[in-house]
Each structure stands twice: as structure tokens, then as C-alpha cells.
Scaffold this active site. Structure first.
Site, PDB file in Angstrom:
ATOM      1  N   GLY A 295       0.687  -1.338   0.106  1.00 23.27           N
ATOM      2  CA  GLY A 295       0.170  -0.084   0.159  1.00 23.27           C
ATOM      3  C   GLY A 295       0.846   1.273   0.047  1.00 23.27           C
TER       4      GLY A 295
ATOM      5  N   GLU B  24      10.786   3.285   5.971  1.00 25.51           N
ATOM      6  CA  GLU B  24      10.635   1.781   6.098  1.00 25.51           C
ATOM      7  C   GLU B  24      11.876   1.287   6.922  1.00 25.51           C
ATOM      8  OE1 GLU B  24       8.692  -0.885   4.972  1.00 25.51           O
ATOM      9  OE2 GLU B  24      10.081  -1.835   6.286  1.00 25.51           O
TER      10      GLU B  24
ATOM     11  N   THR C  69       5.497  -6.876   3.312  1.00 23.55           N
ATOM     12  CA  THR C  69       5.315  -8.355   3.497  1.00 23.55           C
ATOM     13  C   THR C  69       5.216  -9.126   2.066  1.00 23.55           C
ATOM     14  OG1 THR C  69       4.261  -7.615   5.434  1.00 23.55           O
ATOM     15  CG2 THR C  69       3.876  -9.879   4.771  1.00 23.55           C
ATOM     16  N   CYS C  70       4.400  -8.643   1.275  1.00 27.03           N
ATOM     17  CA  CYS C  70       4.599  -9.353   0.145  1.00 27.03           C
ATOM     18  C   CYS C  70       5.558  -9.792  -0.389  1.00 27.03           C
ATOM     19  CB  CYS C  70       3.265  -8.498  -0.649  1.00 27.03           C
ATOM     20  SG  CYS C  70       3.022  -9.282  -2.520  1.00 27.03           S
TER      21      CYS C  70
ATOM     22  N   CYS D  44       3.511 -13.240  -0.115  1.00 30.59           N
ATOM     23  CA  CYS D  44       3.028 -13.751  -1.250  1.00 30.59           C
ATOM     24  C   CYS D  44       4.336 -14.328  -2.177  1.00 30.59           C
ATOM     25  CB  CYS D  44       2.330 -12.846  -1.975  1.00 30.59           C
ATOM     26  SG  CYS D  44       1.539 -11.312  -1.118  1.00 30.59           S
TER      27      CYS D  44
ATOM     28  N   LYS E 298       6.479 -17.041  -0.800  1.00 32.12           N
ATOM     29  CA  LYS E 298       5.677 -18.413  -0.516  1.00 32.12           C
ATOM     30  C   LYS E 298       5.482 -18.908  -1.963  1.00 32.12           C
ATOM     31  CE  LYS E 298       1.459 -17.555  -0.945  1.00 32.12           C
ATOM     32  NZ  LYS E 298       0.350 -17.110  -0.411  1.00 32.12           N
TER      33      LYS E 298
ATOM     34  N   TYR F 229      11.515  -2.075  -6.767  1.00 36.06           N
ATOM     35  CA  TYR F 229      10.489  -1.119  -5.949  1.00 36.06           C
ATOM     36  C   TYR F 229      11.293   0.161  -5.651  1.00 36.06           C
ATOM     37  CZ  TYR F 229       6.526  -4.354  -5.555  1.00 36.06           C
ATOM     38  OH  TYR F 229       5.310  -5.034  -5.563  1.00 36.06           O
TER      39      TYR F 229
ATOM     40  N   TYR G 211      -5.118 -19.570   5.607  1.00 36.86           N
ATOM     41  CA  TYR G 211      -4.425 -19.657   4.339  1.00 36.86           C
ATOM     42  C   TYR G 211      -2.951 -19.928   4.641  1.00 36.86           C
ATOM     43  CZ  TYR G 211      -2.895 -14.896   3.470  1.00 36.86           C
ATOM     44  OH  TYR G 211      -2.298 -13.958   3.579  1.00 36.86           O
TER      45      TYR G 211
ATOM     46  N   GLU H 153      -0.956 -23.441   3.566  1.00 31.49           N
ATOM     47  CA  GLU H 153       0.084 -23.320   2.481  1.00 31.49           C
ATOM     48  C   GLU H 153       1.264 -23.953   2.984  1.00 31.49           C
ATOM     49  OE1 GLU H 153      -1.796 -19.722   0.065  1.00 31.49           O
ATOM     50  OE2 GLU H 153      -0.210 -19.292   1.487  1.00 31.49           O
TER      51      GLU H 153
ATOM     52  N   ARG I 207     -11.695 -20.986   7.528  1.00 30.68           N
ATOM     53  CA  ARG I 207     -13.408 -20.461   7.764  1.00 30.68           C
ATOM     54  C   ARG I 207     -13.481 -19.321   7.012  1.00 30.68           C
ATOM     55  NH1 ARG I 207     -15.833 -20.999  12.518  1.00 30.68           N
ATOM     56  NH2 ARG I 207     -14.249 -21.487  13.725  1.00 30.68           N
TER      57      ARG I 207
ATOM     58  N   THR J 236      -2.733  -7.961  -0.629  1.00 36.04           N
ATOM     59  CA  THR J 236      -1.862  -7.384  -1.483  1.00 36.04           C
ATOM     60  C   THR J 236      -2.716  -6.437  -2.381  1.00 36.04           C
ATOM     61  OG1 THR J 236       0.045  -8.604  -1.023  1.00 36.04           O
ATOM     62  CG2 THR J 236      -0.232  -7.214  -3.067  1.00 36.04           C
TER      63      THR J 236
ATOM     64  N   HIS K  73     -12.038 -27.313 -25.285  1.00 37.38           N
ATOM     65  CA  HIS K  73     -11.776 -28.613 -24.926  1.00 37.38           C
ATOM     66  C   HIS K  73     -10.561 -29.313 -25.507  1.00 37.38           C
ATOM     67  CE1 HIS K  73     -12.949 -32.750 -24.024  1.00 37.38           C
ATOM     68  NE2 HIS K  73     -12.574 -33.096 -25.200  1.00 37.38           N
TER      69      HIS K  73
ATOM     70  N   GLU L 199     -13.418 -25.680 -18.840  1.00 35.81           N
ATOM     71  CA  GLU L 199     -14.455 -25.981 -19.571  1.00 35.81           C
ATOM     72  C   GLU L 199     -15.747 -26.474 -18.720  1.00 35.81           C
ATOM     73  OE1 GLU L 199     -14.885 -29.354 -22.641  1.00 35.81           O
ATOM     74  OE2 GLU L 199     -12.874 -30.231 -21.609  1.00 35.81           O
TER      75      GLU L 199
HETATM   76  P1  FAD Z   1       3.143  -4.596   4.216  1.00 31.64           P
HETATM   77  O1  FAD Z   1       3.385  -5.147   3.062  1.00 31.64           O
HETATM   78  O2  FAD Z   1       3.145  -5.462   5.578  1.00 31.64           O
HETATM   79  O3  FAD Z   1       4.063  -3.469   4.330  1.00 31.64           O
HETATM   80  C1  FAD Z   1       4.107  -2.587   5.736  1.00 31.64           C
HETATM   81  C2  FAD Z   1       5.702  -2.247   5.863  1.00 31.64           C
HETATM   82  O4  FAD Z   1       5.610  -1.213   6.940  1.00 31.64           O
HETATM   83  C3  FAD Z   1       6.505  -3.364   6.223  1.00 31.64           C
HETATM   84  O5  FAD Z   1       7.798  -3.399   5.363  1.00 31.64           O
HETATM   85  C4  FAD Z   1       7.217  -2.839   7.556  1.00 31.64           C
HETATM   86  O6  FAD Z   1       8.489  -3.118   7.846  1.00 31.64           O
HETATM   87  C5  FAD Z   1       6.859  -1.355   7.734  1.00 31.64           C
HETATM   88  N1  FAD Z   1       6.803  -0.776   8.751  1.00 31.64           N
HETATM   89  C6  FAD Z   1       6.119  -1.314  10.018  1.00 31.64           C
HETATM   90  N2  FAD Z   1       6.093  -0.299  10.746  1.00 31.64           N
HETATM   91  C7  FAD Z   1       6.844   0.661  10.455  1.00 31.64           C
HETATM   92  C8  FAD Z   1       7.456   1.846  11.214  1.00 31.64           C
HETATM   93  N3  FAD Z   1       7.019   2.221  12.501  1.00 31.64           N
HETATM   94  N4  FAD Z   1       8.135   2.452  10.223  1.00 31.64           N
HETATM   95  C9  FAD Z   1       8.710   2.249   9.287  1.00 31.64           C
HETATM   96  N5  FAD Z   1       8.304   1.116   8.543  1.00 31.64           N
HETATM   97  C10 FAD Z   1       7.602   0.320   9.151  1.00 31.64           C
HETATM   98  N6  FAD Z   1      -1.788 -11.534   0.120  1.00 31.64           N
HETATM   99  C11 FAD Z   1      -2.133 -11.931  -1.044  1.00 31.64           C
HETATM  100  O7  FAD Z   1      -2.746 -11.156  -1.701  1.00 31.64           O
HETATM  101  N7  FAD Z   1      -1.896 -13.018  -1.720  1.00 31.64           N
HETATM  102  C12 FAD Z   1      -1.186 -13.958  -1.002  1.00 31.64           C
HETATM  103  O8  FAD Z   1      -0.748 -15.017  -1.434  1.00 31.64           O
HETATM  104  C13 FAD Z   1      -0.510 -13.592   0.014  1.00 31.64           C
HETATM  105  N8  FAD Z   1       0.397 -14.360   0.937  1.00 31.64           N
HETATM  106  C14 FAD Z   1       0.860 -14.101   1.890  1.00 31.64           C
HETATM  107  C15 FAD Z   1       1.936 -14.960   2.662  1.00 31.64           C
HETATM  108  C16 FAD Z   1       2.236 -14.789   3.961  1.00 31.64           C
HETATM  109  C17 FAD Z   1       3.282 -15.718   4.493  1.00 31.64           C
HETATM  110  C18 FAD Z   1       1.964 -13.357   4.522  1.00 31.64           C
HETATM  111  C19 FAD Z   1       2.494 -12.977   5.821  1.00 31.64           C
HETATM  112  C20 FAD Z   1       1.035 -12.710   3.855  1.00 31.64           C
HETATM  113  C21 FAD Z   1       0.647 -12.942   2.705  1.00 31.64           C
HETATM  114  N9  FAD Z   1      -0.381 -12.032   1.962  1.00 31.64           N
HETATM  115  C22 FAD Z   1      -0.793 -12.489   0.782  1.00 31.64           C
HETATM  116  C23 FAD Z   1      -0.808 -10.688   2.640  1.00 31.64           C
HETATM  117  C24 FAD Z   1       0.023  -9.567   2.063  1.00 31.64           C
HETATM  118  O9  FAD Z   1       1.191  -9.661   2.166  1.00 31.64           O
HETATM  119  C25 FAD Z   1      -0.639  -8.353   2.677  1.00 31.64           C
HETATM  120  O10 FAD Z   1      -1.932  -8.199   2.699  1.00 31.64           O
HETATM  121  C26 FAD Z   1       0.205  -7.033   2.082  1.00 31.64           C
HETATM  122  O11 FAD Z   1       1.504  -7.059   2.264  1.00 31.64           O
HETATM  123  C27 FAD Z   1      -0.229  -5.910   2.933  1.00 31.64           C
HETATM  124  O12 FAD Z   1       0.507  -4.573   2.450  1.00 31.64           O
HETATM  125  P2  FAD Z   1       0.448  -3.574   3.474  1.00 31.64           P
HETATM  126  O13 FAD Z   1       1.162  -2.075   2.394  1.00 31.64           O
HETATM  127  O14 FAD Z   1      -0.640  -3.036   4.133  1.00 31.64           O
HETATM  128  O15 FAD Z   1       1.500  -3.869   4.340  1.00 31.64           O
END
Ligand code: FAD
Length: 447
Positions: A16, A35, A42-43, A48, A51, A99, A178, A182, A205, A311, A436, A441
Site C-alpha cells: 500500500g 521503511e 510483507t508481500c 506472497c 511463499k 521497487y 491460508y 499453504e 473459515r 496485497t 476442450h 471448460e
Molecule cells: P506490508 O506489505 O506489510 O508493509 C508494511 C511495511 O511497513 C513493512 O515493510 C514494515 O516493515 C513497515 N513498517 C511497519 N512499521 C513501521 C514503522 N513504524 N516505521 C517504518 N516502517 C514500518 N496476500 C495476497 O494477496 N496473496 C497472497 O498469496 C498472500 N500471501 C501471504 C503469505 C504470507 C506468509 C503473509 C504473511 C502474507 C501474505 N499475504 C498475501 C498478505 C499480504 O502480504 C498483505 O496483505 C500485504 O503485504 C499488505 O500490504 P501493506 O502495505 O498493508 O503492508
């Protein structure tokens, strides 16, 4: 007018935060992002992307075995965890670089440190420096929840799993969402003995019952041990590094690794939000439909708002925020019909209402199913059936839910989700000539 250091300060460079920073900057805003771990969030770094690469890696176990019935002389193949791990982490590093350069290319200033909110328009960095911004965007995501009990510090979370030095032979996974399913599939395909424990007696769920039942049955056939209505009493680490796990509701176990996949909580601890007048709801930032918090200069997107923790949703929220505020293009995210998947073995995916939800909300519905053994599984002598389920409104025939488990289910469902979102009817599917022979299908041949 007060001069701010930046128009926008984003805390968190994940899905985001990166999208919001880049788009706001492209619209002409002066943007900085902090950051504390790695750009990409996380993604990219521990969700994602790595994984899914492990899922691909794991699935070769089945492909190599199935290949024999397709005429290939496959010797007994060994699996090299360090090699896969190194390749996955290198792929992740490449995405982090890309990125980072996208942000730099858009003149977004990156602070590689933790940031907290020290006022409605002020941020304090870990270095002690304070900066001001007209608006602050909280995009700090979520972190794994770890249950609190004696010895819980011996377990790991999804943050650590990509960095395991050796592949555990016996893994205990706690949780039934999930991420738990996974990783159960991944470790099982790599040859580990996997036990999944859960406090309740259901997995996944929120997904359609028939589909999750099918996954449970197939997973059990593959050798994953499920223990329901079970919770932790304690974990004791032995001198040889193995873990003795005492459980409530089940026999004690000895394992090499305990993985907690017991939910994710919004990352707001210690951020200084309450002092700035930002209301929280169970730790999540409360926002309106325009991502604005109760403090007018502070916004939030993504997992930290605990709306839909995926994500593509975080990305859309970041884009909508930036377009609305800086692009003169008011945009709101439409949360209806969000498809989601579980990259288990086989994978499952769904969009719209489950059968149970549709019965409760609409009353009269029609359910169509296709329960079939994919052609590839027949020749491979793999006794694994796919299941597709379509749920329609009785009077109009409009499809309100589509759920499936089987090879490539997420790939197929993404395309079908467009039709569901466009409110198409079962008739529209039936009028489409089948392609087919494919598995998809089945979608236009359902009875
Ligand atoms: P994030 O991507 O978590 O980014 C937040 C960032 O903020 C992090 O980099 C963190 O280090 C930073 N941060 C936090 N606090 C501070 C601070 N105080 N100062 C500076 N930096 C800070 N989603 C899918 O759609 N498909 C999938 O297959 C999928 N698989 C997943 C598998 C796993 C194992 C996990 C854990 C999650 C998965 N997700 C998946 C979920 C997806 O990763 C999250 O929904 C997505 O990353 C959320 O984005 P975000 O920007 O909200 O937060």
C-alpha cells in the site's frame, strides 16, 4: 501558510505504501517514505512472493512422480533446500531493487528506519530527526500474532520460515487459515512430517464448506496430520535442539520446528497514533471510505486498517488515496467480489458468496457442481478429484459465488471472477462454447 518538509510522509514501504508514494509523487506531491525493514513489505519480502516460489518448488515433488506415468524415466530425485532458498531470496532481492528504483525514479525520498507519529503533522525517525508533512499515511501492515504460553519463544512465524537453515523433518503448524495450510502443503511436499493443530474443528473459515472439506480430505490422504480442538500448553527446547510440545486436547509431540500461523495483527503498537488523536479499533486504524482517520491529516491503507488483508486490496487503497488527494480524481475501493486463493496442494480459490452465505442472505438459490478427476490426474494415477461449485440467484440466474479446488484453480478463478463481477448469469456461461479439453471448460458445462 505553514511550510511543511513534505506534502506526504508515508510510514511503511509495503504494497500500500509504495503504491501511494509513487502515485502521489507522480501527481506532483513531495513525498517521503520510511521503511524499518525492507522496501516491498510483507508481500515481496516475506509473504506472497517467496511463499508462491516455495509452492512452485514444492509441487515438483508431485510432478516428478507423475512424470513416470507420462513415460519419463525419473530417477529418485533429491531435494536441495539451500539451493531453492538462495534462489528464492535472490528473486526477492531483485524485486526489492526494482521497487526501490521505482520510488527513486519518482523522487520519493526513502528513510531506511523506523518512524513514529509525534503529532498530527509530524513524524519522528529512529535517528531522532523530526520531519513535518501536510499529511501522514500509515501503511505499516500487520505482524504475525504469537499465542502467549510457556516456551512460545521457541516457535517461529512466517517471517522466519524463509530463512530456515535446514529443512525440518517434523513440523508442527499452529493455525488453520491460508498461511497454515499453504505451509503444511509446502513442508509435506518437501518430505517433512507435518502436523497442523487448531483450536477449533474447521480449517479455512470463510471459504465454501465443500471446497475446504475437499482440501482437508486430500491433505489427509497426502499424509498431513490434523489435530482439532487442540491448543498449546508448553514448548520445551531439548539440548539437541528438538522441541517437546505439550498440548491440550491432544498427545504431546516431539518436533523440529513449530510454526505459528495464528493470525496477523495490525502494526500500530508504539506508533504514537492515539496521542495524535487517531482512533483505533482492536489495534487497527479506523478509517472512512476515503482512508481518512479520526485525525484529519492522518490516513491509513492496507493491513493496518484490517479491512481485507490482501496485497491487491492494499495496492488499490494506496492508489485510491493518492488519486483522491493528489490527482483530483476521487476514487473509492469497491470491496465487493474480491477473489482470493489458498496455494495449497491442490490450490483452491473463491469469489463471492459461499453456499451458506448465499442461503442466509438470498434464501432461494441454485447450486451447480462439477466433481471430476482432472485428465492429467487420471493418467498419473493420482486419485485426487477437483471440485467446482457455482452458486446462482434462483430467479435471475445471476452467479453470486464461484468456488473451486483443483490444479490451477487460482489461475482459472481470476478470469472467471471478471464475469462474476460483471454480474453475468449462468446462461451467459452456458452460451459460451467449451474450450476442450481443459479443466476450466467445466465452468460452462455445469449441471
Ligand atoms: P506490508 O506489505 O506489510 O508493509 C508494511 C511495511 O511497513 C513493512 O515493510 C514494515 O516493515 C513497515 N513498517 C511497519 N512499521 C513501521 C514503522 N513504524 N516505521 C517504518 N516502517 C514500518 N496476500 C495476497 O494477496 N496473496 C497472497 O498469496 C498472500 N500471501 C501471504 C503469505 C504470507 C506468509 C503473509 C504473511 C502474507 C501474505 N499475504 C498475501 C498478505 C499480504 O502480504 C498483505 O496483505 C500485504 O503485504 C499488505 O500490504 P501493506 O502495505 O498493508 O503492508
Amino acid at each position: 501558510m505553514m511550510a511543511f518538509d513534505y506534502d506526504l510522509f508515508v510510514i511503511g514501504a509495503g504494497s500500500g505504501g509504495v503504491r501511494a508514494s509513487r502515485v502521489a509523487a507522480a501527481h506532483g506531491a513531495r513525498v517521503a517514505v520510511a521503511e524499518e525493514h525492507k522496501v516491498g513489505g510483507t508481500c515481496v519480502v516475506r509473504g506472497c512472493v517467496p511463499k508462491k516460489l516455495l509452492v512452485y518448488g514444492a509441487h515438483f515433488a508431485e510432478d516428478l512422480s507423475d512424470a513416470r506415468n507420462f513415460g519419463w524415466d525419473v530417477p529418485t530425485c533429491g531435494f536441495n533446500w539451500p539451493r531453492l532458498q538462495a534462489n528464492v531470496l535472490a528473486a526477492v532481492d531483485r524485486i526489492i531493487d526494482s521497487y526501490t528504483s521505482t520510488l527513486e525514479h519518482h523522487q520519493v525520498e526513502i528513510f531506511r528506519e523506523r518512524a513514529t507519529v509525534s503529532g498530527p503533522q509530524e513524524v519522528t525517525l529512529a535517528s531522532g530527526r523530526t520531519v513535518t508533512a501536510e499529511r501522514i499515511l500509515i501503511a505499516t501492515g500487520a505482524r504475525p500474532h504469537i499465542p502467549d504460553f510457556p516456551g512460545c519463544e521457541h516457535g517461529i512465524t512466517s517471517n522466519d520460515v524463509f530463512h530456515l537453515e535446514t529443512l525440518p523433518k517434523r513440523v508442527l503448524i499452529a493455525g488453520a487459515g491460508y498461511i497454515a495450510n499453504e505451509f503444511a502443503g509446502i513442508f509435506n511436499e518437501f518430505g517433512a512430517q507435518v502436523t497442523l493443530i487448531n483450536r477449533s474443528d474447521v480449517i479455512l473459515r470463510g471459504y465454501d464448506e465443500s471446497i475446504r472439506d475437499r482440501l482437508l480430505q486430500i491433505s489427509m490422504t497426502k499424509g498431513i496430520d490434523f489435530r482439532f480442538n487442540t491448543s498449546f500448553k508448553s514448548i520445551e527446547k531439548r539440548d539437541d535442539g528438538t522441541l517437546r510440545v505439550d498440548l491440550d486436547g491432544s498427545d504431546a509431540m516431539e518436533v523440529d520446528t513449530v510454526l505459528f500461523a495464528t493470525g496477523r495483527v495490525p502494526n500500530t503498537r508504539g506508533l504514537g497514533l492515539e496521542a495524535a488523536g487517531v482512533e483505533l479499533d482492536k489495534g487497527a486504524v479506523k478509517v472512512d471510505a476515503d482512508n481518512q482517520s479520526s485525525c484529519p491529516s492522518i490516513y491509513a491503507v492496507g493491513d493496518v486498517t484490517n479491512r481485507v488483508q490482501l496485497t491487491p486490496v492494499a495496492i488499490r487503497e494506496g492508489q485510491a488515496f493518492a488519486d483522491t488527494i493528489y490527482g483530483n480524481k476521487p476514487t473509492r475501493v469497491d470491496y465487493s467480489c474480491i477473489p482470493s486463493a489458498v496455494f495449497s496442494h491442490p490450490p483452491m480459490a473463491g469469489v463471492g458468496m459461499t453456499e451458506g452465505e448465499a442461503r442466509n442472505r438470498l434464501g432461494s438459490i441454485k447450486v451447480y457442481q462439477s466433481d471430476f478427476r482432472p485428465m492429467k490426474n487420471v493418467l498419473a494415477d493420482r486419485n485426487e478429484r477437483a471440485l467446482y461449485k457455482m452458486i446462482c440467484e434462483s430467479d435471475t440466474g445471476r452467479i453470486v459465488g464461484l468456488h473451486m479446488i483443483g490444479p490451477d484453480a487460482p489461475e482459472i478463478l481470476q478470469v472467471a471472477a471478471i464475469a462474476i463481477k460483471a454480474r453475468l448469469t449462468k446462461d451467459a456461461f452456458d452460451q459460451t462454447v467449451a474450450l476442450h479439453p481443459t479443466m476450466s471448460e467445466e465452468l460452462v458445462l455445469m449441471r
